[in-house]
Design a protein around this motif. Structure first.
Motif, PDB file in Angstrom:
ATOM      1  N   LEU A   1       1.433   7.392   7.744  1.00 16.84           N
ATOM      2  CA  LEU A   1       0.080   7.759   7.334  1.00 16.84           C
ATOM      3  C   LEU A   1      -0.332   6.969   6.112  1.00 16.84           C
ATOM      4  CD1 LEU A   1       0.766  11.562   7.556  1.00 16.84           C
ATOM      5  CD2 LEU A   1      -0.763  10.325   9.079  1.00 16.84           C
ATOM      6  N   GLN A   2      -1.608   6.605   6.066  1.00 15.36           N
ATOM      7  CA  GLN A   2      -2.175   5.957   4.885  1.00 15.36           C
ATOM      8  C   GLN A   2      -3.473   6.677   4.533  1.00 15.36           C
ATOM      9  OE1 GLN A   2      -2.436   1.854   6.228  1.00 15.36           O
ATOM     10  NE2 GLN A   2      -0.422   1.407   5.386  1.00 15.36           N
ATOM     11  N   GLY A   3      -3.619   6.979   3.272  1.00 14.90           N
ATOM     12  CA  GLY A   3      -4.786   7.698   2.778  1.00 14.90           C
ATOM     13  C   GLY A   3      -4.430   8.330   1.447  1.00 14.90           C
ATOM     14  N   ASP A   4      -5.360   9.072   0.886  1.00 11.46           N
ATOM     15  CA  ASP A   4      -5.074   9.630  -0.441  1.00 11.46           C
ATOM     16  C   ASP A   4      -4.106  10.811  -0.346  1.00 11.46           C
ATOM     17  OD1 ASP A   4      -6.524  12.144  -0.220  1.00 11.46           O
ATOM     18  OD2 ASP A   4      -8.361  11.002  -0.507  1.00 11.46           O
ATOM     19  N   ALA A   5      -3.517  11.141  -1.480  1.00 12.32           N
ATOM     20  CA  ALA A   5      -2.458  12.146  -1.540  1.00 12.32           C
ATOM     21  C   ALA A   5      -2.932  13.522  -1.075  1.00 12.32           C
ATOM     22  CB  ALA A   5      -1.895  12.228  -2.954  1.00 12.32           C
TER      23      ALA A   5
ATOM     24  N   LEU B   1      -7.159   9.945   7.818  1.00  4.77           N
ATOM     25  CA  LEU B   1      -5.944   9.178   7.572  1.00  4.77           C
ATOM     26  C   LEU B   1      -5.794   8.082   8.621  1.00  4.77           C
ATOM     27  CD1 LEU B   1      -3.651  12.228   6.848  1.00  4.77           C
ATOM     28  CD2 LEU B   1      -4.312  10.486   5.183  1.00  4.77           C
ATOM     29  N   LYS B   2      -5.146   7.006   8.252  1.00  2.00           N
ATOM     30  CA  LYS B   2      -4.887   5.868   9.140  1.00  2.00           C
ATOM     31  C   LYS B   2      -3.383   5.759   9.351  1.00  2.00           C
ATOM     32  CE  LYS B   2      -9.215   4.747   8.345  1.00  2.00           C
ATOM     33  NZ  LYS B   2     -10.194   5.588   8.915  1.00  2.00           N
ATOM     34  N   GLY B   3      -2.965   4.983  10.377  1.00  2.00           N
ATOM     35  CA  GLY B   3      -1.539   4.762  10.616  1.00  2.00           C
ATOM     36  C   GLY B   3      -1.183   4.885  12.067  1.00  2.00           C
ATOM     37  N   TRP B   4      -0.023   5.506  12.358  1.00  2.00           N
ATOM     38  CA  TRP B   4       0.449   5.613  13.731  1.00  2.00           C
ATOM     39  C   TRP B   4       1.476   6.718  13.895  1.00  2.00           C
ATOM     40  CZ3 TRP B   4       5.564   4.848  13.157  1.00  2.00           C
ATOM     41  CH2 TRP B   4       6.013   3.902  12.230  1.00  2.00           C
ATOM     42  N   VAL B   5       1.708   7.070  15.158  1.00  2.00           N
ATOM     43  CA  VAL B   5       2.785   7.988  15.535  1.00  2.00           C
ATOM     44  C   VAL B   5       3.518   7.354  16.709  1.00  2.00           C
ATOM     45  CG1 VAL B   5       1.269   9.350  17.054  1.00  2.00           C
ATOM     46  CG2 VAL B   5       3.399  10.368  16.192  1.00  2.00           C
ATOM     47  N   ARG B   6       4.845   7.512  16.754  1.00  2.00           N
ATOM     48  CA  ARG B   6       5.634   6.987  17.867  1.00  2.00           C
ATOM     49  C   ARG B   6       6.888   7.829  18.039  1.00  2.00           C
ATOM     50  NH1 ARG B   6       8.225   1.521  15.157  1.00  2.00           N
ATOM     51  NH2 ARG B   6       9.393   2.599  13.529  1.00  2.00           N
ATOM     52  N   ASN B   7       7.391   7.859  19.264  1.00  2.00           N
ATOM     53  CA  ASN B   7       8.688   8.472  19.527  1.00  2.00           C
ATOM     54  C   ASN B   7       9.755   7.447  19.186  1.00  2.00           C
ATOM     55  OD1 ASN B   7       7.423  10.761  20.470  1.00  2.00           O
ATOM     56  ND2 ASN B   7       7.521  10.130  22.596  1.00  2.00           N
ATOM     57  N   VAL B   8      10.788   7.866  18.467  1.00  2.00           N
ATOM     58  CA  VAL B   8      11.841   6.939  18.066  1.00  2.00           C
ATOM     59  C   VAL B   8      13.183   7.267  18.703  1.00  2.00           C
ATOM     60  CG1 VAL B   8      10.789   6.172  15.919  1.00  2.00           C
ATOM     61  CG2 VAL B   8      12.216   8.213  15.911  1.00  2.00           C
ATOM     62  N   ALA B   9      13.339   8.448  19.233  1.00  2.00           N
ATOM     63  CA  ALA B   9      14.579   8.849  19.892  1.00  2.00           C
ATOM     64  C   ALA B   9      14.282  10.109  20.678  1.00  2.00           C
ATOM     65  CB  ALA B   9      15.675   9.116  18.858  1.00  2.00           C
TER      66      ALA B   9
ATOM     67  N   MET C   1       0.838  -1.180   0.000  1.00  2.00           N
ATOM     68  CA  MET C   1       0.000   0.000   0.000  1.00  2.00           C
ATOM     69  C   MET C   1       0.878   1.237   0.000  1.00  2.00           C
ATOM     70  SD  MET C   1      -2.914   1.396   2.523  1.00  2.00           S
ATOM     71  CE  MET C   1      -4.047   1.918   1.295  1.00  2.00           C
ATOM     72  N   LEU C   2       0.492   2.239  -0.755  1.00  2.00           N
ATOM     73  CA  LEU C   2       1.208   3.500  -0.771  1.00  2.00           C
ATOM     74  C   LEU C   2       0.957   4.217   0.549  1.00  2.00           C
ATOM     75  CD1 LEU C   2       3.011   5.220  -2.552  1.00  2.00           C
ATOM     76  CD2 LEU C   2       0.969   6.380  -3.374  1.00  2.00           C
ATOM     77  N   SER C   3       2.026   4.575   1.220  1.00  2.00           N
ATOM     78  CA  SER C   3       1.947   5.201   2.532  1.00  2.00           C
ATOM     79  C   SER C   3       2.903   6.382   2.559  1.00  2.00           C
ATOM     80  CB  SER C   3       2.318   4.198   3.620  1.00  2.00           C
ATOM     81  OG  SER C   3       1.466   3.078   3.588  1.00  2.00           O
TER      82      SER C   3
END
Length: 90
Positions: free
Chosen positions: A46-50, A30-38, A1-3
């Protein structure tokens, strides 16, 4: 899927950045997630249209609650999993 993925540098912990990302993504559908990485860095998928992604990116650049904002990098990627909701991953 294009993300779409964005890496955000700045003070993204201890505030309401992740909840802001989640509510903005949900508002735009929009669908997806957010997270702290550092320390001082977060990743958003994010997933959804442009057009919705473009709107999210504009909100991110103009309105996101980021103290000492650094670089924000967004890219289009191929991702093999499809999300049904937008979630905070810590």
């Amino acid at each position: 899927m294009l993300s779409y993925t964005c890496v955000v540098e700045g003070k993204v912990t201890g505030g309401n950045f992740q909840s802001w990302v989640q509510s903005t993504a949900q508002l735009l559908g929009l669908k997806g997630w957010v997270r702290n990485v550092a320390d001082r860095k977060a990743e958003i998928l994010l997933q959804g249209d442009a057009a919705k992604f473009t709107a999210f990116r504009e909100h991110l650049l103009a309105e996101a609650p980021i103290v000492d904002r650094g670089e924000i990098t967004c890219n289009t990627i191929e991702y093999d999993k499809v999300f049904d909701v937008f979630e905070i991953r810590g």
